[in-house]
Design an enzyme around this catalytic site. Structure first.
Site, PDB file in Angstrom:
ATOM      1  N   ALA A  63       0.864  -1.183   0.000  1.00 53.20           N
ATOM      2  CA  ALA A  63       0.000   0.000   0.000  1.00 53.20           C
ATOM      3  C   ALA A  63       0.896   1.226   0.000  1.00 53.20           C
ATOM      4  CB  ALA A  63      -0.874  -0.019   1.240  1.00 53.20           C
ATOM      5  N   GLY A 106       0.495  -5.119   0.794  1.00 57.33           N
ATOM      6  CA  GLY A 106      -0.608  -5.162  -0.164  1.00 57.33           C
ATOM      7  C   GLY A 106      -0.186  -5.777  -1.489  1.00 57.33           C
ATOM      8  N   GLU A 109      -0.585  -9.342  -1.027  1.00 59.55           N
ATOM      9  CA  GLU A 109      -2.031  -9.607  -0.929  1.00 59.55           C
ATOM     10  C   GLU A 109      -2.677  -9.622  -2.322  1.00 59.55           C
ATOM     11  OE1 GLU A 109      -2.454  -6.476   2.053  1.00 59.55           O
ATOM     12  OE2 GLU A 109      -3.345  -7.954   3.389  1.00 59.55           O
ATOM     13  N   GLU A 129       4.043  -5.453   7.253  1.00 63.21           N
ATOM     14  CA  GLU A 129       3.233  -4.385   7.850  1.00 63.21           C
ATOM     15  C   GLU A 129       3.559  -4.137   9.313  1.00 63.21           C
ATOM     16  OE1 GLU A 129       2.110  -6.731   5.835  1.00 63.21           O
ATOM     17  OE2 GLU A 129       0.569  -5.970   4.481  1.00 63.21           O
TER      18      GLU A 129
HETATM   19  N1  3HC Z   1       4.588   3.482   0.017  1.00 61.25           N
HETATM   20  C1  3HC Z   1       5.066   4.702  -0.302  1.00 61.25           C
HETATM   21  N2  3HC Z   1       6.344   4.941  -0.581  1.00 61.25           N
HETATM   22  C2  3HC Z   1       7.181   3.906  -0.542  1.00 61.25           C
HETATM   23  C3  3HC Z   1       6.763   2.603  -0.225  1.00 61.25           C
HETATM   24  C4  3HC Z   1       5.390   2.401   0.059  1.00 61.25           C
HETATM   25  N3  3HC Z   1       4.897   1.195   0.337  1.00 61.25           N
HETATM   26  N4  3HC Z   1       7.818   1.779  -0.261  1.00 61.25           N
HETATM   27  C5  3HC Z   1       8.879   2.539  -0.605  1.00 61.25           C
HETATM   28  N5  3HC Z   1       8.488   3.819  -0.775  1.00 61.25           N
HETATM   29  C6  3HC Z   1       9.325   4.950  -1.201  1.00 61.25           C
HETATM   30  C7  3HC Z   1      10.371   5.327  -0.180  1.00 61.25           C
HETATM   31  O1  3HC Z   1       9.855   6.208   0.779  1.00 61.25           O
HETATM   32  C8  3HC Z   1      11.442   5.942  -1.043  1.00 61.25           C
HETATM   33  O2  3HC Z   1      11.002   7.238  -1.348  1.00 61.25           O
HETATM   34  P1  3HC Z   1      12.047   8.442  -1.514  1.00 61.25           P
HETATM   35  O3  3HC Z   1      12.925   8.033  -2.655  1.00 61.25           O
HETATM   36  O4  3HC Z   1      11.197   9.618  -1.783  1.00 61.25           O
HETATM   37  O5  3HC Z   1      12.762   8.520  -0.206  1.00 61.25           O
HETATM   38  C9  3HC Z   1      11.363   5.129  -2.330  1.00 61.25           C
HETATM   39  O6  3HC Z   1      10.062   4.516  -2.320  1.00 61.25           O
HETATM   40  C10 3HC Z   1      12.394   4.029  -2.431  1.00 61.25           C
HETATM   41  O7  3HC Z   1      12.352   3.261  -1.236  1.00 61.25           O
HETATM   42  P2  3HC Z   1      13.692   2.725  -0.542  1.00 61.25           P
HETATM   43  O8  3HC Z   1      14.673   3.821  -0.451  1.00 61.25           O
HETATM   44  O9  3HC Z   1      13.274   2.035   0.683  1.00 61.25           O
HETATM   45  O10 3HC Z   1      14.192   1.698  -1.668  1.00 61.25           O
HETATM   46  P3  3HC Z   1      14.857   0.277  -1.499  1.00 61.25           P
HETATM   47  O11 3HC Z   1      15.093  -0.204  -2.872  1.00 61.25           O
HETATM   48  O12 3HC Z   1      15.962   0.339  -0.526  1.00 61.25           O
HETATM   49  O13 3HC Z   1      13.713  -0.654  -0.840  1.00 61.25           O
HETATM   50  C11 3HC Z   1      11.554  -1.620  -0.562  1.00 61.25           C
HETATM   51  C12 3HC Z   1      12.547  -0.929  -1.528  1.00 61.25           C
HETATM   52  C13 3HC Z   1      12.094  -2.972  -0.129  1.00 61.25           C
HETATM   53  C14 3HC Z   1      10.245  -1.782  -1.284  1.00 61.25           C
HETATM   54  C15 3HC Z   1      11.363  -0.733   0.680  1.00 61.25           C
HETATM   55  O14 3HC Z   1      11.088   0.577   0.272  1.00 61.25           O
HETATM   56  C16 3HC Z   1      10.262  -1.159   1.594  1.00 61.25           C
HETATM   57  O15 3HC Z   1      10.450  -2.062   2.387  1.00 61.25           O
HETATM   58  N6  3HC Z   1       9.112  -0.497   1.498  1.00 61.25           N
HETATM   59  C17 3HC Z   1       8.014  -0.725   2.391  1.00 61.25           C
HETATM   60  C18 3HC Z   1       7.274  -1.962   2.043  1.00 61.25           C
HETATM   61  C19 3HC Z   1       6.111  -2.143   2.972  1.00 61.25           C
HETATM   62  O16 3HC Z   1       6.197  -1.946   4.155  1.00 61.25           O
HETATM   63  N7  3HC Z   1       4.980  -2.535   2.398  1.00 61.25           N
HETATM   64  C20 3HC Z   1       3.803  -2.705   3.163  1.00 61.25           C
HETATM   65  C21 3HC Z   1       3.028  -1.434   3.171  1.00 61.25           C
HETATM   66  S1  3HC Z   1       1.623  -1.522   4.228  1.00 61.25           S
HETATM   67  C22 3HC Z   1       0.497  -2.397   3.343  1.00 61.25           C
HETATM   68  O17 3HC Z   1       0.758  -2.826   2.266  1.00 61.25           O
HETATM   69  C23 3HC Z   1      -0.824  -2.576   4.005  1.00 61.25           C
HETATM   70  C24 3HC Z   1      -1.675  -3.547   3.272  1.00 61.25           C
HETATM   71  O18 3HC Z   1      -1.719  -4.728   4.007  1.00 61.25           O
HETATM   72  C25 3HC Z   1      -3.045  -3.059   3.057  1.00 61.25           C
END
Ligand code: 3HC
Ligand code: NAI
Length: 708
Positions: A63, A106, A109, A129
């Site tokens: 998400a 997500g 998912e 998450e």
């Molecule tokens: N939403 C919004 N922005 C995100 C994002 C997300 N899910 N994931 C990454 N970004 C953004 C970062 O903030 C960063 O932005 P910036 O360049 O402006 O600072 C850019 O994307 C690149 O991210 P990273 O610097 O972290 O890049 P990496 O290549 O090192 O890592 C990644 C990539 C492994 C995807 C890492 O970003 C990550 O772990 N992201 C979070 C993933 C996550 O937690 N997903 C679950 C979200 S909650 C959800 O899905 C709820 C659902 O169940 C409904």
């Protein structure tokens, strides 16, 4: 179909492509685009099957986390993903999810709502998450146990660690691992699947049967231990458990209820703050982001002690050949023996193979001379703390280093400009301040001297990433960001024991607050002699008449340096287990009596407030002076270098959640009871509190002003 999601026909397979850089998060427009693209493909008689794939570096990373912030601050919740996933699952044509990069949250998912999943060999899937203080919110806790089995689903949802392609395949999360071109493989898989009946994940119940209830009890125990204080892991376990007890629809309803509880909690706000804070630290005004200006192909380290050894390992781990220099064969052997032992432990824990260790060790050249230092692109200094020695070493390396070589000191407190003055090239001198153990701790303070060039800073930030560290820019103040703030924190911990709290009370109160360990336990671990040496170095700067802690120096004079000598604030057995030390207690009482300090009973609340608000007050000064660029940078330092609980977001974010008016009032109270010198509120804190603002607002204003 829209600008974020497109569909085209390839070999009678509809290929739906998500293009929402950088990570294809499910931002507004992506779910809508998926819905219309899949509907169009389903209605197209020329398409036999549907492949969903991400453009760029990844499938869907989850998400859009920024949206959560908006929701908790009152914006209307966008429709849940859940109905879309049901539609995908009910599609009459088989939907194949083609995963590369990361299918997280997500993203996984969405993938699980497809009928089949294929995966690139180096891709990862996960439900991370909980790391944001929430749980999967689009049936992840219900579909994952149906694919991976209950035990693995509990582990993935409660602890958030991803799994790679081979494991995902073995577990049943994906149906095939595709070597070579993922899209071509997915299309071929889709054509084959077109003729077969296609399974719906939500209807699969075989892996839910006979789930052992002990799985949940064990996971709860583990969560209490390794995610102490956090609510989301427990909610995730509850949600997966409900998959084993309830129908799919009821389980989803339970998941939604738990998801909302987590999303609106203070913990998720703090963890989401930490997520963005960690990614924001590399934004430095005038310094290009992630752009190494100089290439670091070879490194050299001076000193193979506690820190030098760890720093050497960091370079070797990143594949950079590194020379490490010592003054005596004995010290060199000791340093190398520790490096070998650390690597052997990694092998024992299954984290590294023998071959990998062999390869890393082959990159390390231990020696007693500066031979080869003229080939290094960076020289890291990690000799004993002391200005005279540091200057001598910098003069020596200045004489051997090639032009453009970066010269980095690991000093904990000393003035980088004075160290740089020992060289003829202050523009390449800066601090690279690692945290112990340097090969494990992710924080790296990058300390800017007054002459340090922007190229050197940009290279250092990029190098931090390469070394798998989080580089935080710090100004050249005594102790930089972290240690400067630590001084008043540890001071208050010591004052509290002089005033009547026991060593154990102080340690326990901060441990219960969520710190990885109490302040006095941390001092015992780091070695009380470290602070003793530093106090001696800076004694001339002490202001006469200002109260100073009385006991730590006495403990050191008695040879009690903490864990390494078996005694310090506490006493330690051969397994380094602490117990109260009556001698220390007597020493504290005696010192208090001699100084005329009245002993009283002290509440846990006072212990926490005195220590944590001392951090906050000094943090506000560090921020005001520009030693830290952002309050969020201070939080990153404390979360990654000092064991501050992530679910409180860091000391500055914590102060925001308490409310700066309340923080200010409490500091004023301490000022009245103690002294102006120790507790006068930081001017920035007062300004923000009086205008009803937060540190977060200050960060935003400073970023806007700096144009980052
Ligand atoms: N939403 C919004 N922005 C995100 C994002 C997300 N899910 N994931 C990454 N970004 C953004 C970062 O903030 C960063 O932005 P910036 O360049 O402006 O600072 C850019 O994307 C690149 O991210 P990273 O610097 O972290 O890049 P990496 O290549 O090192 O890592 C990644 C990539 C492994 C995807 C890492 O970003 C990550 O772990 N992201 C979070 C993933 C996550 O937690 N997903 C679950 C979200 S909650 C959800 O899905 C709820 C659902 O169940 C409904
Ligand atoms: P240490 O005492 O473990 O190691 C210092 C090493 O430097 C010794 O092995 C010594 O023989 C060697 N050395 C001294 N002079 C030398 C020279 N001229 N050439 C080559 N080697 C020389 O000390 P530690 O703990 O590793 O500290 C090193 C630096 O790192 C200090 O500046 C310290 O303040 C800083 N630091 C220490 C941390 C810690 O937790 N120990 C954390 C962060 C920084």
């Amino acid at each position: 179909m829209n600008e974020l999601v497109s569909v085209r026909l390839e070999d009678r397979v509809a290929v739906v492509t998500i293009t929402n850089p950088p990570v294809n998060a499910l931002s507004p427009g992506v779910p809508e685009g998926l819905r219309s693209s899949i509907a169009a493909a389903a209605a197209n008689p020329a398409a036999l099957a549907i492949v969903v794939i991400g453009a760029g570096r990844t499938f869907i990373a989850g998400a859009d986390i920024r949206e959560f912030g908006k929701v908790v601050s009152g914006e209307k919740l966008r429709g849940s993903l859940h109905p879309l996933l049901l539609e995908i699952e009910d599609c009459a044509k088989p939907v194949i999810m083609a995963i590369h990069g990361t299918a997280f949250g997500g993203g996984l998912e969405v993938a699980m709502a497809g009928h089949y999943r294929v995966m690139a060999p180096n891709a990862l899937v996960g439900q991370p998450e909980v790391k944001l203080g929430i749980i999967p919110g689009a049936a992840g806790t219900q579909r994952l146990p149906r694919l991976a089995g209950v035990a693995k689903a509990v582990e993935m949802c409660a602890f958030g660690e991803p799994v790679g392609a081979r494991e995902a395949h073995a577990l049943g999360i994906v149906d095939a691992v595709i070597e070579g071109d993922l899209l071509a493989g997915a299309v071929a898989f889709a054509r084959e699947a077109a003729g077969r009946p296609h399974p719906k994940t939500r209807e699969r119940i075989e892996k839910l049967r006979d789930a052992d209830p002990a799985i949940f009890a064990r996971a709860r125990q583990q969560a209490a231990k390794i995610r102490r204080g956090q609510t989301a892991p427990l909610a995730a376990i509850d949600a997966v458990e409900s998959a084993t007890r309830l129908s799919f629809d009821e389980g989803c309803a339970r998941e939604a209820e738990l998801f909302d509880q987590c999303l609106y909690s203070a913990q998720s706000k703090a963890l989401i703050h930490a997520f963005f804070a960690e990614r924001g630290v590399s934004k430095i005004p005038g310094v290009p982001r992630d752009a190494a200006v100089y290439e670091i192909r070879r490194a050299a380290v001076v000193g193979a002690g506690t820190m030098g050894g760890g720093i050497t390992m960091n370079y070797a781990n990143a594949g950079i050949p590194v020379i490490v220099k010592e003054t005596s064969q004995e010290a060199l052997d000791r340093g190398m023996a520790t490096i070998h032992k650390n690597y052997a432990n990694s092998v024992k824990k299954g984290k590294l193979s023998h071959a990998a260790v062999h390869q890393r060790l082959s990159l390390i050249t231990p020696q007693l001379t500066y031979d080869g230092f003229d080939q290094a692109d960076i020289i890291a200094e990690a000799v004993f703390e002391g200005m005279a020695l540091k200057k001598q070493v910098f003069a020596e390396i200045d004489a051997v280093a090639r032009p453009g070589c970066i010269l980095a000191s690991n000093t904990s407190y000393l003035d980088i400009d004075e160290i740089a003055s020992a060289t003829k090239r202050p523009e390449v001198v800066l601090g690279h301040h690692y945290f112990s153990p340097a090969n494990v701790m992710r924080l790296l303070e990058i300390v800017r001297g007054k002459a340090t060039s922007k190229d050197v800073l940009a290279t250092s930030m990029a190098l931090a990433k390469k070394l798998n560290k989080i580089g935080v820019l710090a100004g050249n103040a005594r102790g930089f960001i972290g240690n400067r703030m630590l001084t008043p924190y540890l001071r208050e911990a010591q004052f509290l024991v002089e005033e009547g709290a026991s060593v154990e009370d102080v340690n326990q109160a901060l441990y219960d607050f969520g710190m990885a360990m109490g302040p006095l336990a941390m001092s015992d671990l780091a070695g009380l002699d470290v602070g003793w040496r530093i106090r001696k170095e800076f004694r001339h700067l002490e202001k006469p008449g200002v109260r100073v802690p009385l006991v730590a120096d006495r403990l050191c004079e008695m040879g009690r340096f903490g864990q390494k000598t078996g005694r310090g604030w506490s006493q330690y057995d051969e397994n380094r287990q602490p117990s109260p030390d009556p001698e220390t207690a007597a020493l504290i009482e005696q010192a208090a009596r001699e100084a005329g300090i009245e002993r009283r009973s002290i509440t846990r609340e006072e212990i926490v407030d005195r220590c944590v608000l001392a951090l906050v007050n000094e943090g506000a000064r560090v921020l005001d002076e520009g030693i830290a660029l952002r309050a969020a940078d201070i939080d990153v330092v404390y979360l990654n270098g000092y064991g501050f609980p992530a679910w409180r977001g860091g000391p500055m974010f914590y102060a925001d959640t308490v409310g700066l008016k309340t923080v200010l009032a409490r500091i004023e109270e301490f000022r009245q009871h103690h002294s102006d010198d120790l507790w006068s509120p930081a001017p920035l804190l007062r300004r923000l509190a009086e205008s009803g603002a937060r540190f977060t607002d200050f960060d935003r204003q400073r970023e806007v002003a700096a144009g980052v």
